[in-house]
Design a protein around this motif. Structure first.
Motif, mmCIF file in Angstrom:
data_model
loop_
_atom_site.group_PDB
_atom_site.id
_atom_site.type_symbol
_atom_site.label_atom_id
_atom_site.label_comp_id
_atom_site.label_asym_id
_atom_site.label_seq_id
_atom_site.Cartn_x
_atom_site.Cartn_y
_atom_site.Cartn_z
ATOM 1 N N ASP A 1 0.812 -1.114 -0.013
ATOM 2 C CA ASP A 1 0.068 0.134 0.075
ATOM 3 C C ASP A 1 0.791 1.164 0.095
ATOM 4 O O ASP A 1 0.590 2.367 -0.644
ATOM 5 N N GLN B 1 3.868 1.516 -1.546
ATOM 6 C CA GLN B 1 4.327 1.336 -2.690
ATOM 7 C C GLN B 1 5.929 1.149 -2.537
ATOM 8 O O GLN B 1 6.817 1.783 -3.190
ATOM 9 N N PRO C 1 2.569 -7.264 -8.641
ATOM 10 C CA PRO C 1 1.345 -6.842 -9.428
ATOM 11 C C PRO C 1 0.262 -7.930 -9.201
ATOM 12 O O PRO C 1 -1.022 -7.835 -9.200
ATOM 13 N N ILE D 1 -0.420 -9.936 -6.505
ATOM 14 C CA ILE D 1 -1.421 -9.993 -5.523
ATOM 15 C C ILE D 1 -2.015 -8.467 -5.055
ATOM 16 O O ILE D 1 -2.504 -8.496 -3.924
ATOM 17 N N ALA D 2 -1.622 -7.755 -5.957
ATOM 18 C CA ALA D 2 -1.805 -6.265 -5.563
ATOM 19 C C ALA D 2 -3.450 -6.015 -5.413
ATOM 20 O O ALA D 2 -3.789 -5.390 -4.538
ATOM 21 N N VAL D 3 -4.343 -6.885 -6.144
ATOM 22 C CA VAL D 3 -5.754 -6.546 -5.964
ATOM 23 C C VAL D 3 -6.348 -7.262 -4.758
ATOM 24 O O VAL D 3 -7.532 -7.092 -4.439
ATOM 25 N N TYR D 4 -5.381 -8.029 -4.124
ATOM 26 C CA TYR D 4 -5.984 -8.763 -2.938
ATOM 27 C C TYR D 4 -5.452 -8.428 -1.732
ATOM 28 O O TYR D 4 -5.509 -9.255 -0.797
ATOM 29 N N LYS D 5 -5.056 -7.183 -1.793
ATOM 30 C CA LYS D 5 -4.417 -6.683 -0.161
ATOM 31 C C LYS D 5 -5.543 -6.743 0.848
ATOM 32 O O LYS D 5 -5.215 -6.919 1.586
ATOM 33 N N TRP E 1 -8.202 -8.610 1.028
ATOM 34 C CA TRP E 1 -8.534 -10.171 1.582
ATOM 35 C C TRP E 1 -7.304 -10.571 2.381
ATOM 36 O O TRP E 1 -7.417 -11.597 3.055
#
Length: 53
Positions: A24, A26, A31, A33-37, A39
């Motif tokens: 978060d 940075q 990339p 697993i970036a969308v699963y932060k 969860w």
């Protein structure tokens, strides 16, 4: 559940949350697993709840 297992699971949960926070901020970028932060943090919280006495 033995104390060793609890401590290992707690360490894994802390590492998962630390990874999510660093992503978060940075500092590191993964990339895949970036969308699963979100969860990742939810799962880590669940693991901490399971390992509590």
């Amino acid at each position: 559940m033995s104390n060793k297992t609890r401590s290992v699971l707690r360490a894994i949960a802390v590492i998962i949350v630390l990874l999510a926070v660093l992503m978060d901020l940075q500092v590191i970028m993964i990339p895949a697993i970036a969308v699963y932060k979100f969860w990742m943090v939810v799962v880590a919280f669940g693991v901490m709840l399971i390992t509590s006495k």
